[in-house]
Scaffold this active site. Structure first.
Site, short mmCIF file in Angstrom:
data_model
loop_
_atom_site.label_atom_id
_atom_site.label_comp_id
_atom_site.label_asym_id
_atom_site.label_seq_id
_atom_site.Cartn_x
_atom_site.Cartn_y
_atom_site.Cartn_z
N HIS A 196 0.83 -1.20 0.00
CA HIS A 196 0.00 0.00 0.00
C HIS A 196 0.86 1.26 0.00
O HIS A 196 0.36 2.35 -0.28
CB HIS A 196 -0.99 0.00 1.17
CG HIS A 196 -0.38 0.20 2.52
ND1 HIS A 196 0.06 -0.84 3.31
CD2 HIS A 196 -0.15 1.32 3.25
CE1 HIS A 196 0.53 -0.37 4.46
NE2 HIS A 196 0.41 0.94 4.44
N ASP A 223 0.11 -7.57 0.48
CA ASP A 223 0.53 -6.21 0.82
C ASP A 223 2.05 -6.14 0.71
O ASP A 223 2.77 -5.97 1.69
CB ASP A 223 0.07 -5.81 2.22
CG ASP A 223 0.24 -4.31 2.48
OD1 ASP A 223 0.33 -3.55 1.49
OD2 ASP A 223 0.29 -3.91 3.65
N GLY A 297 3.42 5.70 9.39
CA GLY A 297 4.81 5.85 8.99
C GLY A 297 5.63 4.60 9.22
O GLY A 297 6.70 4.44 8.64
N SER A 299 4.58 1.67 8.32
CA SER A 299 4.20 0.71 7.28
C SER A 299 5.40 0.17 6.54
O SER A 299 6.30 0.93 6.14
CB SER A 299 3.26 1.36 6.27
OG SER A 299 1.95 1.41 6.74
N SER A 314 1.55 -3.92 7.78
CA SER A 314 0.46 -3.37 6.97
C SER A 314 -0.24 -2.23 7.69
O SER A 314 -0.48 -1.18 7.12
CB SER A 314 -0.56 -4.46 6.62
OG SER A 314 0.00 -5.42 5.76
#
Length: 338
Positions: A196, A223, A297, A299, A314
């Site tokens: 993402h 993801d 942040g 991720s 995720s």
């Protein structure tokens, strides 16, 4: 990013019987690396035992680093205990829980919900967030009710969100995420993060890396995101110096470490596996839930257990953080750890 290599001497490989009897490493005094070694050994040996039980096996979980084998009958219990493991007599086999979880995957368009396998409690745990619509709540509740006591519903406050926000890790000028793992494909150095994040496109930079381009980006469903690494000197290590030399499958009860550019380091415990998480961006499959604290942040940042990489972040809520498994990312993109 400057990485330091850490060398650990004097590891002892423990038998299943020693692990079960608690003769190996005292969890309260063990170093993180020694405890990770203990967990890895327990998982490997217990998995071999439960695989041999077939339909009589209920999966495994960890309790303070010690593997517990779930069994559904006395014969399986005797076999597991003969191999040196503590057992727990349960109602549902792991295959039955997997079938129950897969039946929920047929429920579509239900954002702000999630479900996965909790071997510790021998159930599929179904999470419904306050942000879910009434129609979603009704649909998921009805589907879970059909599973009887093989599923339980947990109502969660707040909202599930994928983590992408301002910060100073890897960024494309608009969005910031965290580097998960340095990897290679066909000998070429690359960087693995969340899909993402890479869905946002652009040219990424961070640390001593600049001009990184998006090579692969998969989200929803998976993801995973893959970036080129045209420069930079980072090797296969966390920025704490911990080397990552293998990828492993997470186990309920496993103690993990995580890193992210917003919240930094930290620890947590795996609470569910093979989870289907219905974020607003779509369904992310095969996630594992943890108690690790993360925020926007973070991720793409890594979850790991000693030298074993587990997954990339995720998102989540204030209680649970979800990671996509590293093993699936490596297989999907044909990657090797750097």
């Amino acid at each position: 990013m400057t990485s330091r290599k850490t060398f650990v001497a004097g590891f002892t490989v423990f038998s299943a019987a020693a692990l079960t009897a608690g003769l190996c490493v005292n969890a309260a005094s063990a170093s993180p690396l020694a405890f990770a070694q203990m967990q890895a050994q327990a998982i490997t040996q217990a998995t071999q035992v439960v695989d041999s039980l077939g339909q009589s096996g209920g999966g495994i979980y960890l309790d303070n680093g010690k593997a517990i084998v779930n069994v559904i009958d006395a014969t399986a219990q005797q076999k597991a205990e003969a191999a040196g493991f503590a057992t727990k007599l349960v109602k549902h086999s792991f295959a039955a829980l997997t079938n129950a979880k897969n039946s929920l995957d047929a429920v579509k368009n239900v954002p702000q919900t999630a479900w996965g396998i909790d071997t510790k409690n021998n159930q599929v745990v179904v999470k419904i967030y306050d942000a879910a619509s009434k129609a979603t709540v009704d649909k998921v509740t009805a589907a879970a009710a059909k599973l009887g006591d093989s599923a339980r519903i947990e109502h969660r406050a707040g909202k599930l969100s994928t983590y992408i926000a301002d910060g100073d890790s890897i960024n494309n000028g608009q969005f910031t995420c965290s580097l998960g793992f340095n990897v290679t494909r066909g000998g070429e150095p690359m960087m693995l993060t969340a899909g993402h994040c890479t869905n946002e496109g652009g040219t990424w930079s961070g640390g001593d890396v600049s001009g990184a381009q998006v090579v692969e980006s998969d989200c929803p469903g998976a993801d995973s995101g893959l970036l080129t690494r045209p420069n930079g000197t980072g090797d296969g290590a966390i920025n704490t110096g911990q080397e990552i030399t293998s990828a492993g499958t997470p186990t309920v009860g496993e103690q993990i470490q995580k890193q992210g550019q917003t919240t930094g380091g930290g620890s947590g415990e795996v609470t569910s596996v093979d989870e289907s998480v219905n974020f607003d961006v779509g369904v992310l499959n095969h996630e594992f839930g943890t108690t690790a604290h993360t925020d926007h942040g973070d991720s793409g940042g890594p979850a790991y257990d000693g030298s074993k990489g587990l997954g990339t972040l995720s998102g989540g809520d204030t209680v649970t953080s979800y990671f996509y498994p590293l093993t699936l990312e490596l297989q999907s993109y044909g990657l090797e750890l750097a």
